[in-house]
Design an enzyme around this catalytic site. Sequence first.
Site, PDB file in Angstrom:
ATOM      1  N   GLU A   1       0.832  -1.201   0.000  1.00  0.00           N
ATOM      2  CA  GLU A   1       0.000   0.000   0.000  1.00  0.00           C
ATOM      3  C   GLU A   1       0.870   1.255   0.000  1.00  0.00           C
ATOM      4  O   GLU A   1       0.560   2.244  -0.685  1.00  0.00           O
ATOM      5  CB  GLU A   1      -0.899   0.038   1.245  1.00  0.00           C
ATOM      6  CG  GLU A   1      -1.843  -1.146   1.399  1.00  0.00           C
ATOM      7  CD  GLU A   1      -1.248  -2.292   2.204  1.00  0.00           C
ATOM      8  OE1 GLU A   1      -0.037  -2.570   2.039  1.00  0.00           O
ATOM      9  OE2 GLU A   1      -1.992  -2.907   2.991  1.00  0.00           O
TER      10      GLU A   1
ATOM     11  N   CYS B   1      -0.390   0.413   7.873  1.00  0.00           N
ATOM     12  CA  CYS B   1      -0.826   0.896   6.568  1.00  0.00           C
ATOM     13  C   CYS B   1      -2.158   1.631   6.656  1.00  0.00           C
ATOM     14  O   CYS B   1      -2.428   2.525   5.849  1.00  0.00           O
ATOM     15  CB  CYS B   1      -0.957  -0.268   5.596  1.00  0.00           C
ATOM     16  SG  CYS B   1       0.638  -0.908   5.095  1.00  0.00           S
TER      17      CYS B   1
ATOM     18  N   ARG C   1      12.199 -24.760  -5.764  1.00  0.00           N
ATOM     19  CA  ARG C   1      13.020 -24.408  -4.588  1.00  0.00           C
ATOM     20  C   ARG C   1      13.056 -22.897  -4.397  1.00  0.00           C
ATOM     21  O   ARG C   1      13.077 -22.411  -3.263  1.00  0.00           O
ATOM     22  CB  ARG C   1      14.440 -24.955  -4.753  1.00  0.00           C
ATOM     23  CG  ARG C   1      14.531 -26.447  -4.601  1.00  0.00           C
ATOM     24  CD  ARG C   1      15.971 -26.921  -4.827  1.00  0.00           C
ATOM     25  NE  ARG C   1      16.054 -28.373  -4.883  1.00  0.00           N
ATOM     26  CZ  ARG C   1      16.971 -29.045  -5.568  1.00  0.00           C
ATOM     27  NH1 ARG C   1      17.909 -28.386  -6.252  1.00  0.00           N
ATOM     28  NH2 ARG C   1      16.985 -30.359  -5.568  1.00  0.00           N
TER      29      ARG C   1
END
Lengths: 372, 372
Positions: free
Chosen positions: A61, A93, A193
């Site tokens: 954000e 946020c 991986r």
Amino acid sequence: MRAFADADQRWIPWMRRALELAALADGYTSPNPLVGAVVLDPSGTLVGEGFHARAGEPHAEVGALAQAGDAARGGTIIVTLEPCCHHGRTPPCTDALIKAGIARVVVALTDPDPRVAGGGLKRLRDAGVEVISGVLEAEAAQQNCAFVHRVRTGRPWGLLKWAMSLDGRTALPNGASQWISGSTARTWVHRLRAQCDAVIVGGGTVRADDPLLTSRGLRSPEPLRVVLSRRLDLPDQAQIWDQSVAPTLVVHGQDAPAEARDRLEALGLQREVLPACEPESLMVVLAQRGCNRVLWECGPELAAAALQQACVQELAAVIAPKLLGGEPARTPLGHLGFQAMEEVVVLQGLCQQRLTDDLLLQVTLSPLSDPC
Amino acid sequence: MRAFADADQRWIPWMRRALELAALADGYTSPNPLVGAVVLDPSGTLVGEGFHARAGEPHAEVGALAQAGDAARGGTIIVTLEPCCHHGRTPPCTDALIKAGIARVVVALTDPDPRVAGGGLKRLRDAGVEVISGVLEAEAAQQNCAFVHRVRTGRPWGLLKWAMSLDGRTALPNGASQWISGSTARTWVHRLRAQCDAVIVGGGTVRADDPLLTSRGLRSPEPLRVVLSRRLDLPDQAQIWDQSVAPTLVVHGQDAPAEARDRLEALGLQREVLPACEPESLMVVLAQRGCNRVLWECGPELAAAALQQACVQELAAVIAPKLLGGEPARTPLGHLGFQAMEEVVVLQGLCQQRLTDDLLLQVTLSPLSDPC
């Protein structure tokens, strides 16, 4: 906050974009979730995009608001996860959104983190911001299944992977197993991986295969290589002892001999003692180390134990078009204790994909139908 | 006879129809091949269709000519296999074609039967008939791969089939195996049996699973059920001893005890002694009995022996989305004697197909690139 309504379908394309942004950091954000956000000005024009790149760096954000600047005032933010309302490594946020004058917040998934858990949305609503939740919720839950699982259960999401021949063998009777699958499948494993925070093997795999267990540079840093070894009967020479390529952690039981522990210390390896040398104890350790998603690349006994202890949420089997044969040959799973066909594990929703000559079969064991 | 030319492409749609007609008798024509034929009048209008329905019944050409009647005179016959030129159970088709006044013969595949082997085409050409060969030759060879293989090698085409879990198991450690695959896959197996002349198991499968081994009525008569048992240590009660459903043949070695042989005689079963109790000896017996295509539904040791003795030309593996586990659990293949990954059997051209929840993987071991 109000429930998802027909009119909210207009947010779906923007939420898809936010999910795409979030996915850019796949494998890098642990212990945090993947989050993407887009900001529209009051006329509905795109003025900012952001995603959470790595733990400790700004939230999605904040990045999107920074891009938007004053254009965010009176506008809308579309974000894949509920904005946080607590002080972590970065400020809340929610405060940043309110301060920027955002008029509407559209969210996919409520944050399962108990420090948020709807509190972020409440705080926004209390500040007079319009809040719409549940847009592409299932997709967002799927994207963050590992984070959600870890927050809910205290264990990382476990993915068990094996490669076997068409006759179900993972090695020849003499132990030879390199390579059963083709180069496309092996490259796919490197990518897998790169999406995981740790790769786990047992001592037997280190002794038999001497694997490198890295993403071959696809992820930086490389995932943590973990060896679970009850008695620490490990070779002196092994590729994973070289920590210049990737970090290595050895976990063992309380009855591991002192001289073996000393030898590991001398090699400069990380080491942890488990209360019980079992997959479920290891999962707690790895969750505490911030792992959201771990990959089991182990032999049949450890794989069976991981399955039985609910440490496997997802399976990936590569089937190579080869016949190996052999009565004592290694197969993917050890004893699971079933006595009748009605007791066996039945998997729903097997997906198939070709990897050149090999076939990849993937399936999720934990239902995602109740994501939050 | 002339080689296939661009202008001959006009015969391809008719040859496809002839192949479709031939396929109507799939599983019923052994030891004969599948053959289909269409007859066009001199203007190119379809006037007759035929296929070979069963050994001893009229050949495809004869049926198609009968439908066409006088309209065949000066016309063309499109036939999937070279017309025969020898007296078998029916008179030579070449004579029938010449007598009917056929002006052109279009053929897909030359008959590998040494009694024909190009002789049919030569006889037609010598009689002034235009002969075009090689139209959809590969498709026709594929359709008759079993017949071609049997004529060339003196052995039936062998298909090895197994059903296994995602972890490569064909039974639980206690031997339970009913059912690993779902009902769609089991119905597919019944259809597969209907396309085969014999279904082969070892004594161990009779003892462990007591299978019925029929097509459940999809084929009449049912395929021959064959039990290969060196020592005839077979149970007194077994579903396959009931020959009211399907015929059963027991083959055994020369060292099988006399009392066991007597017991089989008392049950009214067919019985044959093999010079060596091995898959390759059994194949010779079954070819002599007119089998073009046989299905191996046996345990791992017999399957491995059949593979090693080149008695398997095709594999079909059903993979069920289940996990069975178990260190001593049964797997599809026994020891094949490989010491290095470079030695293992590598399969080309794996095909995949969903059978509801199960996955069917099929592959041909014998290359078909040189069909005749």
